[in-house]
Design a protein around this motif. Structure first.
Motif, mmCIF file in Angstrom:
data_model
loop_
_atom_site.group_PDB
_atom_site.id
_atom_site.type_symbol
_atom_site.label_atom_id
_atom_site.label_comp_id
_atom_site.label_asym_id
_atom_site.label_seq_id
_atom_site.Cartn_x
_atom_site.Cartn_y
_atom_site.Cartn_z
ATOM 1 N N ARG A 26 1.203 -1.557 0.304
ATOM 2 C CA ARG A 26 -0.420 -0.127 0.111
ATOM 3 C C ARG A 26 0.776 1.424 0.102
ATOM 4 N N LEU A 27 -0.292 1.997 -0.516
ATOM 5 C CA LEU A 27 0.708 3.318 -0.829
ATOM 6 C C LEU A 27 -0.054 4.812 -0.343
ATOM 7 N N ASP A 28 1.021 5.588 0.800
ATOM 8 C CA ASP A 28 -0.336 6.713 1.207
ATOM 9 C C ASP A 28 0.717 7.486 0.767
ATOM 10 N N MET A 29 -0.444 8.713 0.131
ATOM 11 C CA MET A 29 0.173 10.045 -0.661
ATOM 12 C C MET A 29 0.313 10.864 0.042
ATOM 13 N N ASP A 30 -0.921 11.086 1.230
ATOM 14 C CA ASP A 30 -1.643 11.960 1.779
ATOM 15 C C ASP A 30 -1.904 11.887 3.047
ATOM 16 N N ASN A 46 -3.386 5.024 -2.716
ATOM 17 C CA ASN A 46 -3.852 6.105 -3.122
ATOM 18 C C ASN A 46 -2.658 5.486 -4.421
ATOM 19 N N THR A 47 -3.590 5.800 -5.488
ATOM 20 C CA THR A 47 -2.662 4.919 -7.273
ATOM 21 C C THR A 47 -2.820 5.797 -7.745
ATOM 22 N N GLN A 48 -3.158 7.410 -7.874
ATOM 23 C CA GLN A 48 -2.513 8.366 -8.820
ATOM 24 C C GLN A 48 -1.372 9.126 -9.005
ATOM 25 N N ASN A 49 -1.445 8.525 -11.025
ATOM 26 C CA ASN A 49 0.236 8.236 -11.456
ATOM 27 C C ASN A 49 1.462 7.374 -10.994
ATOM 28 N N ILE A 50 0.605 6.313 -9.979
ATOM 29 C CA ILE A 50 1.434 5.346 -9.416
ATOM 30 C C ILE A 50 0.901 3.756 -10.100
ATOM 31 N N GLN A 51 2.245 3.312 -9.859
ATOM 32 C CA GLN A 51 2.126 2.024 -10.438
ATOM 33 C C GLN A 51 3.019 0.706 -9.749
ATOM 34 N N PRO A 65 3.982 10.399 -14.673
ATOM 35 C CA PRO A 65 3.830 11.756 -14.488
ATOM 36 C C PRO A 65 3.294 12.684 -13.970
ATOM 37 N N TYR A 66 4.208 14.002 -13.567
ATOM 38 C CA TYR A 66 3.310 14.771 -12.675
ATOM 39 C C TYR A 66 3.927 16.154 -12.862
ATOM 40 N N ASP A 67 2.771 16.894 -13.067
ATOM 41 C CA ASP A 67 2.683 18.314 -13.906
ATOM 42 C C ASP A 67 3.617 19.306 -12.777
ATOM 43 N N VAL A 68 3.861 19.206 -11.527
ATOM 44 C CA VAL A 68 3.782 19.727 -10.443
ATOM 45 C C VAL A 68 4.317 19.388 -9.307
ATOM 46 N N LEU A 69 5.826 19.722 -9.218
ATOM 47 C CA LEU A 69 7.157 19.495 -8.794
ATOM 48 C C LEU A 69 6.561 19.695 -6.876
#
Length: 85
Positions: A26-30, A46-51, A65-69
């Protein structure tokens, strides 16, 4: 657009049964938001833009990829077949 980045978790996993003994990744981005409403804000999936790639010899996470760093604290939880995290 920022490039994708792959992190190989395999060298950091110490499981008696090898990678086949891993039941979930599992990956928790927030870490502040409880998106699965279980009362724990640090164990969400959390799986947005994550594989997440799992096979017999490798567990890896590809971000982007992401639009904002941005700088972000994340939590990666790996659970084995015995329920140990």
């Amino acid at each position: 657009m920022y490039q994708t980045q792959t992190v190989d978790l395999t060298p950091y996993i110490y499981e008696d049964g090898g990678l086949s003994g891993i039941s979930s990744v599992r990956l928790d981005m927030d870490l502040e938001v409880d998106s699965d409403n279980d009362g724990n804000s640090e164990n969400d999936r959390n799986t947005q833009n994550i594989q997440i790639t799992r096979n017999a010899s490798r567990i890896a996470i590809t971000f982007g990829p992401y639009d904002v760093l941005v700088n972000k604290n994340i939590r990666i939880s790996i659970t084995d077949d015995n329920g140990n995290t």
